[in-house]
Design a protein around this motif. Structure first.
Motif, mmCIF file in Angstrom:
data_model
loop_
_atom_site.group_PDB
_atom_site.id
_atom_site.type_symbol
_atom_site.label_atom_id
_atom_site.label_comp_id
_atom_site.label_asym_id
_atom_site.label_seq_id
_atom_site.Cartn_x
_atom_site.Cartn_y
_atom_site.Cartn_z
ATOM 1 N N ASP A 10 -2.736 0.522 -9.737
ATOM 2 C CA ASP A 10 -1.420 0.810 -9.158
ATOM 3 C C ASP A 10 -1.518 1.788 -7.997
ATOM 4 O O ASP A 10 -0.933 1.564 -6.935
ATOM 5 C CB ASP A 10 -0.466 1.363 -10.222
ATOM 6 N N PHE A 13 -3.026 0.126 -4.839
ATOM 7 C CA PHE A 13 -2.054 -0.675 -4.096
ATOM 8 C C PHE A 13 -1.048 0.213 -3.358
ATOM 9 O O PHE A 13 -0.579 -0.141 -2.280
ATOM 10 C CB PHE A 13 -1.306 -1.636 -5.031
ATOM 11 N N ARG A 20 0.132 -2.588 1.877
ATOM 12 C CA ARG A 20 0.309 -3.067 0.500
ATOM 13 C C ARG A 20 0.538 -4.577 0.460
ATOM 14 O O ARG A 20 -0.047 -5.278 -0.367
ATOM 15 C CB ARG A 20 1.460 -2.339 -0.177
ATOM 16 N N LEU A 23 -2.750 -6.403 0.852
ATOM 17 C CA LEU A 23 -3.545 -6.362 -0.377
ATOM 18 C C LEU A 23 -2.974 -7.305 -1.430
ATOM 19 O O LEU A 23 -3.720 -8.022 -2.101
ATOM 20 C CB LEU A 23 -3.585 -4.938 -0.950
ATOM 21 N N GLU A 24 -1.659 -7.277 -1.583
ATOM 22 C CA GLU A 24 -1.035 -8.138 -2.593
ATOM 23 C C GLU A 24 -1.224 -9.622 -2.272
ATOM 24 O O GLU A 24 -1.426 -10.432 -3.184
ATOM 25 C CB GLU A 24 0.441 -7.800 -2.732
ATOM 26 N N ASP A 27 -4.915 -10.409 -3.040
ATOM 27 C CA ASP A 27 -5.073 -10.273 -4.483
ATOM 28 C C ASP A 27 -4.495 -11.500 -5.195
ATOM 29 O O ASP A 27 -5.115 -12.049 -6.110
ATOM 30 C CB ASP A 27 -4.383 -8.998 -4.964
#
Length: 155
Positions: A10, A13, A20, A23-24, A27
């Motif tokens: 958490d 991120f 963010r 990355l999301e 991911d």
């Protein structure tokens, strides 16, 4: 040296709110393409041991045997924030060569290294090539768990 100050998935991120979403996005692709590679927070190799100190998001894990005979946990695939870009590391090989070499010309990354590539935005990447790289890496690792160990030892 750029350091991500995080101690969990958490907080990793949340470390850079402007990136963010990037990355999301990657991911999500990794988790869909390689559901068998467990996602975890990789704290980096402790000082005094061989390996990279950087924190990252890891997918799958193996024990990298360093020359002294000691072992350190390492991700099969690692996703890492850098100062000005994001890097994806892949420890899997095909015929003794890093798997990233098979995809280097198709990824859309601005920089490709021996076992990694870097990008600024997820939208810069060829998602189909990235998905093939990730799913191929997972399939190889699941069929041959010692594959990344041999690569790291031969490096």
């Amino acid at each position: 040296m750029f350091q991500v100050r995080a101690d969990s998935l958490d907080s990793y991120f949340e470390f850079d709110p402007q990136r963010r979403d990037e990355l999301e996005a990657i991911d999500g692709l990794i988790r869909r393409a390689a559901p068998g590679l467990r996602r975890y927070f990789h704290e980096g190799t402790p000082a005094g041991q061989a390996g990279m100190r950087m924190k990252m998001i890891g997918y799958g894990q193996f024990l990298y045997a360093i020359r002294s005979g000691k072992q350190t946990p390492w991700p099969v695939i690692g996703l890492a924030l850098q100062k000005n870009y994001i890097s994806l590391y892949c420890a899997v090989t095909v015929d003794g060569h890093p798997i990233t070499a098979l995809y280097a010309n198709r990824l859309g990354a601005f920089r490709v290294g021996r076992n990694n590539f870097s990008f600024e935005r997820f939208s810069d990447l060829n998602a189909d090539a990235l998905e093939a790289l990730v799913s191929g890496s997972a399939e190889i690792f699941e069929a041959e768990p010692d594959n990344p160990v041999r690569y790291k030892q031969g490096a």
